[in-house]
Design an enzyme around this catalytic site. Structure first.
Site, short mmCIF file in Angstrom:
data_model
loop_
_atom_site.label_atom_id
_atom_site.label_comp_id
_atom_site.label_asym_id
_atom_site.label_seq_id
_atom_site.Cartn_x
_atom_site.Cartn_y
_atom_site.Cartn_z
N SER A 145 8.16 -32.09 -19.61
CA SER A 145 6.15 -31.44 -18.37
C SER A 145 5.95 -32.55 -17.69
O SER A 145 6.14 -33.62 -17.97
CB SER A 145 4.99 -31.29 -19.54
OG SER A 145 3.92 -30.72 -18.34
N TYR A 158 -1.40 -34.44 -25.71
CA TYR A 158 0.26 -33.51 -24.77
C TYR A 158 0.35 -34.90 -23.88
O TYR A 158 2.17 -34.87 -23.81
CB TYR A 158 -0.60 -32.69 -23.96
CG TYR A 158 1.00 -31.14 -23.97
CD1 TYR A 158 1.60 -30.28 -24.52
CD2 TYR A 158 0.66 -31.11 -22.36
CE1 TYR A 158 3.00 -29.84 -24.38
CE2 TYR A 158 1.35 -30.60 -22.55
CZ TYR A 158 2.75 -29.83 -22.94
OH TYR A 158 3.59 -28.71 -22.48
#
Length: 249
Positions: A145, A158
């Site tokens: 990501s 995250y």
């Protein structure tokens, strides 16, 4: 008549019942690969596998947090096909936590985020590496990501886990060469239900602030994964950003 680019290859997709995982399986199947869609729930994986283009596909269950489960999956796939060529790590988990709310990101959630989004990917590579190496032309693709680069993801842990995948690609791209290539595909905002609570209004705002004026589709990420397996064959240890220019900020 020429064979499809991935004819005879076997690709295992962890997180294969999710939006990106299924799209990756579909894209690789259309290129001729046999696909193993692995998810936590076997019935869900079976339904997803049945929706793939016709081929010698398989549904399987595995727990990304359980190294023994991943080793069992690798052994089962090898027994079924006799080879494993591609591993796609598309499993993941997150929860939206405001970055400034330090107390909301408690130790248990941090541990779960790293177990699912980093440790599990490493454990999967560890389990499958001997079989990927045996063919001399193995490929690992981790779905990362841009949160790992811009620190603007669903929560701080995250972001850190995804940054860790970028580092893992560099480390293992070097360590496992030349028999196994390791690449990351790093999307921005993608139109799936991966992040709980993100709605159409969020997607519209994200599209307006993305240079290509739309958010990503699962197919965009899948096409990048397919490119890693077909045309980007002199690449390893690096991250391919597929975000419509969003990282340019």
């Amino acid at each position: 008549m020429s064979l499809s680019p991935l004819s005879g290859k076997v690709a295992v997709i962890l997180g294969g019942t999710g939006g990106i995982g299924f799209a990756a399986g579909d894209a690789l199947a259309r290129l001729g690969a046999s696909i193993v869609l692995a998810g936590r729930n076997h019935d869900g994986a079976a339904s997803a596998a049945a929706a793939l283009p016709a081929g010698n596909h398989l549904a399987a269950s595995a727990e990304i947090r359980d190294s023994a489960s991943l080793r069992e999956l690798a052994a089962s796939v090898l027994h079924h096909y006799g080879r494993i060529d591609i591993l796609v790590n598309a499993a993941g988990f997150t929860r939206a936590v405001p970055h400034a709310d330090l107390d909301a990101l408690d130790d248990d959630l941090i541990d779960e985020l790293f177990a699912v989004n980093w440790r599990g990917q490493f454990a999967a590579i560890r389990a499958f590496a001997p079989h990927l190496r045996a063919g001399g032309d193995g490929l690992v693709v981790n779905v990362g990501s841009i949160a790992g680069r811009n620190g603007q993801g669903s929560n701080v842990a995250y972001c850190a886990a995804k940054a860790g995948l970028d580092a893992m690609a560099m480390s293992l791209g070097r360590a496992l060469a030349p028999e196994i290539r390791v690449l990351n595909v790093s999307p921005g905002v993608v139109d799936t239900d991966f992040v709980p609570g993100r709605d159409a209004a969020f997607n519209e705002r994200a599209a307006r602030t993305t240079p290509l004026k739309r958010i990503g589709r699962a197919q965009d990420v899948a096409e990048a994964i397919a490119a890693c397996a077909t045309t980007l064959r002199f690449a390893t240890g690096t991250t391919l950003v597929v975000d419509g220019g969003r990282l340019l900020g």
